[in-house]
Design a protein around this motif. Structure first.
Motif, PDB file in Angstrom:
ATOM      1  N   PHE A 104       0.812  -1.216   0.000  1.00 11.82           N
ATOM      2  CA  PHE A 104       0.000   0.000   0.000  1.00 11.82           C
ATOM      3  C   PHE A 104       0.847   1.269   0.000  1.00 11.82           C
ATOM      4  O   PHE A 104       0.335   2.353   0.231  1.00 11.82           O
ATOM      5  CB  PHE A 104      -0.960  -0.021   1.192  1.00 11.82           C
ATOM      6  CG  PHE A 104      -1.855  -1.229   1.188  1.00 11.82           C
ATOM      7  CD1 PHE A 104      -2.977  -1.280   0.378  1.00 11.82           C
ATOM      8  CD2 PHE A 104      -1.563  -2.335   1.975  1.00 11.82           C
ATOM      9  CE1 PHE A 104      -3.792  -2.397   0.352  1.00 11.82           C
ATOM     10  CE2 PHE A 104      -2.376  -3.471   1.959  1.00 11.82           C
ATOM     11  CZ  PHE A 104      -3.486  -3.500   1.140  1.00 11.82           C
ATOM     12  N   ASN A 105       2.145   1.092  -0.242  1.00 12.67           N
ATOM     13  CA  ASN A 105       3.067   2.217  -0.449  1.00 12.67           C
ATOM     14  C   ASN A 105       3.100   3.197   0.715  1.00 12.67           C
ATOM     15  O   ASN A 105       3.285   4.406   0.526  1.00 12.67           O
ATOM     16  CB  ASN A 105       2.717   2.955  -1.747  1.00 12.67           C
ATOM     17  CG  ASN A 105       2.786   2.052  -2.959  1.00 12.67           C
ATOM     18  OD1 ASN A 105       3.756   1.314  -3.140  1.00 12.67           O
ATOM     19  ND2 ASN A 105       1.754   2.083  -3.793  1.00 12.67           N
ATOM     20  N   GLU A 106       2.919   2.701   1.920  1.00 10.86           N
ATOM     21  CA  GLU A 106       2.977   3.585   3.081  1.00 10.86           C
ATOM     22  C   GLU A 106       4.421   4.001   3.358  1.00 10.86           C
ATOM     23  O   GLU A 106       5.345   3.196   3.259  1.00 10.86           O
ATOM     24  CB  GLU A 106       2.365   2.906   4.301  1.00 10.86           C
ATOM     25  CG  GLU A 106       0.864   2.704   4.157  1.00 10.86           C
ATOM     26  CD  GLU A 106       0.196   2.291   5.453  1.00 10.86           C
ATOM     27  OE1 GLU A 106       0.885   2.176   6.486  1.00 10.86           O
ATOM     28  OE2 GLU A 106      -1.029   2.089   5.426  1.00 10.86           O
ATOM     29  N   THR A 107       4.604   5.244   3.726  1.00 15.36           N
ATOM     30  CA  THR A 107       5.926   5.809   3.939  1.00 15.36           C
ATOM     31  C   THR A 107       6.171   6.073   5.423  1.00 15.36           C
ATOM     32  O   THR A 107       5.240   6.083   6.237  1.00 15.36           O
ATOM     33  CB  THR A 107       6.068   7.130   3.176  1.00 15.36           C
ATOM     34  OG1 THR A 107       5.157   8.098   3.749  1.00 15.36           O
ATOM     35  CG2 THR A 107       5.747   6.953   1.693  1.00 15.36           C
ATOM     36  N   GLN A 150      14.416   4.453   9.972  1.00 13.95           N
ATOM     37  CA  GLN A 150      13.002   4.133  10.182  1.00 13.95           C
ATOM     38  C   GLN A 150      12.522   4.657  11.532  1.00 13.95           C
ATOM     39  O   GLN A 150      11.435   5.242  11.630  1.00 13.95           O
ATOM     40  CB  GLN A 150      12.786   2.619  10.107  1.00 13.95           C
ATOM     41  CG  GLN A 150      12.767   2.060   8.695  1.00 13.95           C
ATOM     42  CD  GLN A 150      12.261   0.631   8.664  1.00 13.95           C
ATOM     43  OE1 GLN A 150      12.606  -0.186   9.511  1.00 13.95           O
ATOM     44  NE2 GLN A 150      11.423   0.326   7.680  1.00 13.95           N
ATOM     45  N   ILE A 151      13.316   4.439  12.568  1.00 14.13           N
ATOM     46  CA  ILE A 151      12.933   4.889  13.907  1.00 14.13           C
ATOM     47  C   ILE A 151      12.839   6.405  13.953  1.00 14.13           C
ATOM     48  O   ILE A 151      11.838   6.976  14.416  1.00 14.13           O
ATOM     49  CB  ILE A 151      13.942   4.382  14.952  1.00 14.13           C
ATOM     50  CG1 ILE A 151      13.872   2.858  15.069  1.00 14.13           C
ATOM     51  CG2 ILE A 151      13.671   5.033  16.310  1.00 14.13           C
ATOM     52  CD1 ILE A 151      15.005   2.248  15.883  1.00 14.13           C
ATOM     53  N   ASP A 152      13.870   7.079  13.491  1.00 12.91           N
ATOM     54  CA  ASP A 152      13.924   8.537  13.615  1.00 12.91           C
ATOM     55  C   ASP A 152      12.848   9.223  12.770  1.00 12.91           C
ATOM     56  O   ASP A 152      12.286  10.246  13.184  1.00 12.91           O
ATOM     57  CB  ASP A 152      15.306   9.041  13.225  1.00 12.91           C
ATOM     58  CG  ASP A 152      16.381   8.583  14.214  1.00 12.91           C
ATOM     59  OD1 ASP A 152      16.014   8.182  15.336  1.00 12.91           O
ATOM     60  OD2 ASP A 152      17.568   8.604  13.840  1.00 12.91           O
ATOM     61  N   ARG A 153      12.548   8.677  11.598  1.00 15.61           N
ATOM     62  CA  ARG A 153      11.484   9.254  10.778  1.00 15.61           C
ATOM     63  C   ARG A 153      10.118   9.009  11.397  1.00 15.61           C
ATOM     64  O   ARG A 153       9.248   9.888  11.366  1.00 15.61           O
ATOM     65  CB  ARG A 153      11.537   8.672   9.371  1.00 15.61           C
ATOM     66  CG  ARG A 153      12.728   9.144   8.540  1.00 15.61           C
ATOM     67  CD  ARG A 153      12.852   8.351   7.256  1.00 15.61           C
ATOM     68  NE  ARG A 153      13.979   8.796   6.438  1.00 15.61           N
ATOM     69  CZ  ARG A 153      14.413   8.159   5.366  1.00 15.61           C
ATOM     70  NH1 ARG A 153      13.821   7.026   4.972  1.00 15.61           N
ATOM     71  NH2 ARG A 153      15.450   8.633   4.687  1.00 15.61           N
ATOM     72  N   ALA A 154       9.927   7.846  11.970  1.00 19.97           N
ATOM     73  CA  ALA A 154       8.641   7.543  12.602  1.00 19.97           C
ATOM     74  C   ALA A 154       8.399   8.421  13.819  1.00 19.97           C
ATOM     75  O   ALA A 154       7.275   8.863  14.067  1.00 19.97           O
ATOM     76  CB  ALA A 154       8.588   6.069  12.996  1.00 19.97           C
TER      77      ALA A 154
END
Length: 265
Positions: A104-107, A150-154
């Motif tokens: 589903f192309n989730e970013t 991934q962690i820092d962007r989330a």
């Protein structure tokens, strides 16, 4: 003592009738699991939530949802809002699963918005991270960089105090699904140690307290080697938990280990 988390995401597998039969069996472990310091959780499909919520009343088993939109409401056909989920009795929300990212192309940026919405609504977020096979083959330094991003962007822009309810699940993409390859315990140990140290460095006030779950081809032959690792605070079980005959054996052994004094965190 912090609880040891163990639960499952049913994905698109069980009907409401099948789900209700499942939780009736799961409920028989509730008291012993609670006394043993285990926190059980289950994440059904959206349609099953309103029926399974009352079935879990009076238990310590947490009810989660598999996804949600970040907007409060709007023209988002096929999506579910946080207020809809809380009305259905949801306590947890799984965010960032690799299947949502792939199909589903989730970013990471969308995940960040969803995480902020979950925190605002008091829903406990379970954020999934994990590298794909190509990243793993590039070496552990590449994996560490990938997971840190991934962690820092989330978590971008979220105050440390708002992360007190966060759960973080490491689910390497190459280890999940029907074709998944179980990870070696030593590999998971290195990855979880890196994640813990990264959280300590960048999110000091909560870096030690965020539970780290492992998920990816967890089954009866390997779950003991995973649960014994220092920085594994829970197991996010897939197919081995969909069959209660398998899952009950796993739960029984975890409860017994605790009652024998052989399992502490």
């Amino acid at each position: 003592m912090k609880p040891f988390w163990i639960g499952t995401n049913w994905k698109m597998t069980k009907t409401t009738k099948e789900g209700l039969a499942y939780v009736e069996k799961l409920k028989t472990f509730d008291k012993d699991a609670r006394q043993a310091g285990l926190q059980l959780f289950v994440i059904p499909s959206f349609l099953s939530l309103p029926s399974i919520h009352p079935a879990l009343n009076g238990t310590n088993i947490k009810l989660g949802a598999q996804n949600m939109h970040w907007a409060e409401q709007g023209a988002y056909t096929g999506e579910i809002s946080a207020s809809m989920l809380t009305e259905a009795g949801v306590q947890m929300i799984e965010l960032g699963h690799s299947e949502r990212r792939k199909y589903f192309n989730e970013t990471d940026e969308q995940l960040n918005k969803k995480l902020k919405t979950a925190i605002h609504h008091g829903i406990q977020p379970l954020v999934c991270i994990g590298e794909d096979r190509d990243t793993k083959q590039a070496g552990e330094s590449a994996v560490f960089n990938y997971l840190a991003q991934q962690i820092d962007r989330a978590l971008h822009g979220i105050q440390e105090e708002d992360l007190s309810s966060l759960l973080l699940a490491y689910e390497p993409v190459w280890a999940i699904g029907e074709q998944g390859v179980p990870a070696e315990a030593a590999y998971i140990d290195r990855i979880h140690t890196f994640i813990r140290n990264h959280l300590r460095k960048h999110y000091r006030s909560v870096g030690d307290s965020i539970p780290l779950l492992y998920g990816g081809s967890v089954h009866l032959d390997n779950f003991h080697s995973y649960r014994a690792l220092e920085h594994v605070n829970g197991l996010f079980v897939g197919r081995a938990a969909w069959d209660m005959d398998l899952f009950k054996q796993m739960l029984t052994e975890l409860i017994q280990i605790k009652s024998d004094g052989g399992y502490t965190r």
